[in-house]
Design a protein around this motif. Structure first.
Motif, PDB file in Angstrom:
ATOM      1  N   VAL A   1     -26.607  -6.063  41.666  1.00  0.00           N
ATOM      2  CA  VAL A   1     -25.956  -6.725  40.486  1.00  0.00           C
ATOM      3  C   VAL A   1     -26.963  -7.699  39.679  1.00  0.00           C
ATOM      4  O   VAL A   1     -27.060  -7.713  38.603  1.00  0.00           O
ATOM      5  CB  VAL A   1     -24.590  -7.527  41.018  1.00  0.00           C
ATOM      6  CG1 VAL A   1     -24.236  -8.520  40.048  1.00  0.00           C
ATOM      7  CG2 VAL A   1     -23.682  -6.541  41.262  1.00  0.00           C
ATOM      8  N   VAL A   2     -27.511  -8.399  40.553  1.00  0.00           N
ATOM      9  CA  VAL A   2     -28.459  -9.610  39.840  1.00  0.00           C
ATOM     10  C   VAL A   2     -29.481  -8.686  39.029  1.00  0.00           C
ATOM     11  O   VAL A   2     -29.889  -8.976  37.704  1.00  0.00           O
ATOM     12  CB  VAL A   2     -29.053 -10.362  40.773  1.00  0.00           C
ATOM     13  CG1 VAL A   2     -30.345 -11.308  40.113  1.00  0.00           C
ATOM     14  CG2 VAL A   2     -28.068 -11.418  41.449  1.00  0.00           C
ATOM     15  N   PHE A   3     -29.996  -7.764  39.742  1.00  0.00           N
ATOM     16  CA  PHE A   3     -31.198  -6.803  39.023  1.00  0.00           C
ATOM     17  C   PHE A   3     -30.650  -6.209  37.776  1.00  0.00           C
ATOM     18  O   PHE A   3     -31.156  -6.343  36.633  1.00  0.00           O
ATOM     19  CB  PHE A   3     -31.344  -5.891  39.934  1.00  0.00           C
ATOM     20  CG  PHE A   3     -32.759  -5.305  39.655  1.00  0.00           C
ATOM     21  CD1 PHE A   3     -33.974  -5.755  39.599  1.00  0.00           C
ATOM     22  CD2 PHE A   3     -32.748  -4.101  39.135  1.00  0.00           C
ATOM     23  CE1 PHE A   3     -35.162  -5.246  39.304  1.00  0.00           C
ATOM     24  CE2 PHE A   3     -34.033  -3.345  39.052  1.00  0.00           C
ATOM     25  CZ  PHE A   3     -35.125  -3.787  38.982  1.00  0.00           C
ATOM     26  N   MET A   4     -29.278  -5.851  37.886  1.00  0.00           N
ATOM     27  CA  MET A   4     -28.884  -5.318  36.699  1.00  0.00           C
ATOM     28  C   MET A   4     -28.508  -6.263  35.260  1.00  0.00           C
ATOM     29  O   MET A   4     -28.817  -5.891  34.264  1.00  0.00           O
ATOM     30  CB  MET A   4     -27.448  -4.415  37.046  1.00  0.00           C
ATOM     31  CG  MET A   4     -27.622  -3.206  37.906  1.00  0.00           C
ATOM     32  SD  MET A   4     -27.711  -1.824  36.903  1.00  0.00           S
ATOM     33  CE  MET A   4     -26.276  -1.538  36.084  1.00  0.00           C
ATOM     34  N   VAL A   5     -27.949  -7.049  35.895  1.00  0.00           N
ATOM     35  CA  VAL A   5     -27.438  -8.227  34.777  1.00  0.00           C
ATOM     36  C   VAL A   5     -28.673  -8.688  33.895  1.00  0.00           C
ATOM     37  O   VAL A   5     -28.648  -8.814  32.912  1.00  0.00           O
ATOM     38  CB  VAL A   5     -26.480  -9.177  35.364  1.00  0.00           C
ATOM     39  CG1 VAL A   5     -26.349 -10.346  34.118  1.00  0.00           C
ATOM     40  CG2 VAL A   5     -25.327  -8.799  35.709  1.00  0.00           C
ATOM     41  N   TYR A   6     -29.760  -9.109  34.843  1.00  0.00           N
ATOM     42  CA  TYR A   6     -30.845  -9.928  34.178  1.00  0.00           C
ATOM     43  C   TYR A   6     -32.048  -9.123  33.643  1.00  0.00           C
ATOM     44  O   TYR A   6     -32.696  -9.473  32.663  1.00  0.00           O
ATOM     45  CB  TYR A   6     -31.243 -10.924  35.190  1.00  0.00           C
ATOM     46  CG  TYR A   6     -30.335 -11.855  35.346  1.00  0.00           C
ATOM     47  CD1 TYR A   6     -30.063 -13.014  34.255  1.00  0.00           C
ATOM     48  CD2 TYR A   6     -29.431 -12.202  36.573  1.00  0.00           C
ATOM     49  CE1 TYR A   6     -28.917 -13.736  34.488  1.00  0.00           C
ATOM     50  CE2 TYR A   6     -28.600 -13.242  36.615  1.00  0.00           C
ATOM     51  CZ  TYR A   6     -28.185 -13.953  35.642  1.00  0.00           C
ATOM     52  OH  TYR A   6     -27.215 -14.920  35.504  1.00  0.00           O
ATOM     53  N   LEU A   7     -32.317  -8.025  34.308  1.00  0.00           N
ATOM     54  CA  LEU A   7     -33.529  -7.303  34.167  1.00  0.00           C
ATOM     55  C   LEU A   7     -33.073  -6.027  33.271  1.00  0.00           C
ATOM     56  O   LEU A   7     -33.572  -5.663  32.341  1.00  0.00           O
ATOM     57  CB  LEU A   7     -34.121  -6.972  35.365  1.00  0.00           C
ATOM     58  CG  LEU A   7     -35.422  -7.876  35.868  1.00  0.00           C
ATOM     59  CD1 LEU A   7     -35.890  -7.500  37.099  1.00  0.00           C
ATOM     60  CD2 LEU A   7     -36.277  -7.808  34.700  1.00  0.00           C
ATOM     61  N   LEU A   8     -32.294  -5.050  33.879  1.00  0.00           N
ATOM     62  CA  LEU A   8     -32.128  -3.766  33.418  1.00  0.00           C
ATOM     63  C   LEU A   8     -31.005  -3.702  32.385  1.00  0.00           C
ATOM     64  O   LEU A   8     -31.341  -3.028  31.509  1.00  0.00           O
ATOM     65  CB  LEU A   8     -31.615  -2.792  34.524  1.00  0.00           C
ATOM     66  CG  LEU A   8     -32.683  -2.170  35.400  1.00  0.00           C
ATOM     67  CD1 LEU A   8     -31.824  -1.185  36.629  1.00  0.00           C
ATOM     68  CD2 LEU A   8     -33.345  -1.045  34.350  1.00  0.00           C
TER      69      LEU A   8
END
Lengths: 103, 353
Positions: free
Chosen positions: B144-151
């Motif tokens: 989730v963190v990865f998705m929201v901030y990076l991807l």
């Protein structure tokens, strides 16, 4: 020898059925016993029974999508192929299955 | 290196995982689309309390939640049952941050992989039994963190571009899209290419674009119908088995709506038949594209006839496409030296043994 065959395709209507047919035909001409489970999005599969799995010398999985109930075949001889392969070269797959048992 | 080997295995099978997601997503899309279309057919009055309003809402549910379900079962394909819940959550999130099906697919893969790897961790015995409950929580958090901030941001931007590009295509652009989709749809009869095409068509429904589905729905009928037609026009060019098959399957190819039906007619002479079906589908798809044929329901076969916005165009597109396929196939076969008698003899021999 005894074969358990699992086929799985996207909808479970056409490809899985045809792959199953091709391999069934090939198995019959070679005098092997075969039981089939077809899986897919639009149908409830007829499950292979526990005894059938236990008795099978080899499990052939012809898949286009991941099959459900993978853990049923733990410890068996598993041959993993694609549905397209099964459609086009059923005899090659049977050869491989026979080799697998001889090992 | 077990870790790298397993990682490699998972990503090598990305195609299988995507297809598994699509396989579980299709029934939901189907229910949503069918029920929603019933509401449209039922009449214009969608005020509160009428049954049509309820139908319409149910349709909307189906057409909204197919994206999370796709993500959930993409993850399921990788990490089995523990992957479903994280996949679903990531899928819903992907919709909320406007990344649509693309984000959902990528998120599904990532979260499935994360769950799988976390579940494999070797822990002290006292923790091991509870780890099965907690690992999916961690994998969800990480992805989730990865998705929201990076991807998220780049994918959302990409989706915006795709969406505005596709909705401003106009007739010329749609014609080209139709030709490309027809080419893909006619080439491998339900294999990876045609599934790419049909997945694309269903996925852009999420963006309220229905022309690709209209194209997709009309071209799938062309290969089987065209080849059946071809055997009726010039039976001499086909083996007995092929002729019998065509007799029993032409009606099924109209009401069933699968490209796969054509396979038994194609395997004996794959190159020539493929050329014929690709040509027919490309032309059929172009026609559907030019006239902006829209289909709002991802159903198969005869059911879809009721949901086209321009049924006449659909019929024209199928008829012309099938005719082109039939005539091309017969022409190519007539200049080839396919020995029908020998093939017939081989077939009888096979049946006797």
């Amino acid at each position: 020898m005894k074969i358990a065959l699992i086929t799985a395709c996207l909808a479970g209507v056409a490809h899985s059925k045809m792959a199953a047919l091709a391999l069934k035909k090939e198995a019959k001409t070679r005098g092997h016993e075969i039981c089939v489970e077809e899986q897919g999005g639009h149908k409830i599969p007829v499950k292979i029974s526990k005894e059938q799995i236990e008795q099978a010398d080899v499990v052939i999985i012809a898949k286009m999508v991941s099959i459900s109930g993978k853990d049923r075949f733990k410890g068996k001889n598993i041959l993993d192929v694609s549905v397209n392969e099964a459609l086009r070269k059923p005899s090659l797959i049977m050869d491989k299955a026979e080799l697998l048992i001889k090992k | 290196m077990d870790f790298w080997k397993e990682t490699g295995n998972i990503f090598r099978e990305t195609g299988t995982h995507f297809r598994t997601g699509v396989s579980y997503m299709l029934p939901i899309l189907l229910i949503g689309g069918m029920v929603g279309s019933l509401a449209v057919l039922g009449g214009g009055s969608h005020e509160d309390g009428s049954i049509w309003k309820i139908f319409k809402d149910v349709g909307t549910i189906g057409l909204t939640y197919f994206v999370p379900i796709m993500a959930a079962y993409t993850a399921y394909s990788i990490s089995d049952t523990p992957g479903i819940a994280p996949g679903f959550i990531v899928g819903v999130l992907a919709q909320q941050i406007d990344t649509g099906y693309l984000g959902a697919l990528l998120g599904g893969i990532l979260v499935g992989y994360a769950t799988y790897m976390l579940m494999k961790l070797e822990l002290p015995e006292i923790l091991q039994s509870t780890w099965g409950f907690i690992a999916p929580v961690f994998s969800t958090l990480i992805v989730v963190v990865f998705m929201v901030y990076l991807l998220g941001p780049p994918i959302a931007w990409l989706m915006e571009v795709i969406s505005s590009f596709l909705s401003n295509l106009g007739e010329e652009g749609s014609a080209i899209m139709g030709a490309v989709m027809g080419f893909l749809g006619g080439i491998d009869y339900g294999g990876p290419f045609s599934k790419t095409q049909s997945t694309f068509a269903t996925a852009v429904m999420d963006l309220d674009l229905y022309v690709p589905l209209g194209i997709c729905g009309s071209i799938v009928i062309i290969p089987p119908l065209g080849m059946c037609l071809a055997t009726f026009l010039k039976p001499k060019l086909y083996t007995k088995v092929e002729r019998n098959y065509a007799k029993s399957s032409w009606i099924y190819s109209i009401i069933g709506g699968f490209t796969e039906i054509v396979i038994p007619l194609a395997v004996g002479d794959i190159i020539r038949v493929t050329i014929a079906t690709v040509l027919g589908c490309t032309i059929g798809g172009t026609i559907a594209g030019i006239f902006l044929l829209e289909l709002s329901t991802p159903v198969l076969g005869i059911a879809q006839w009721f949901f086209y916005d321009k049924p006449l165009i659909f019929v024209i597109c199928v008829v012309i496409g099938s005719l082109v396929t039939a005539l091309t196939a017969n022409f190519l076969k007539s200049i080839s030296n396919r020995d029908i008698d020998a093939l017939d003899a081989a077939d009888t021999e096979l049946n006797e043994t």
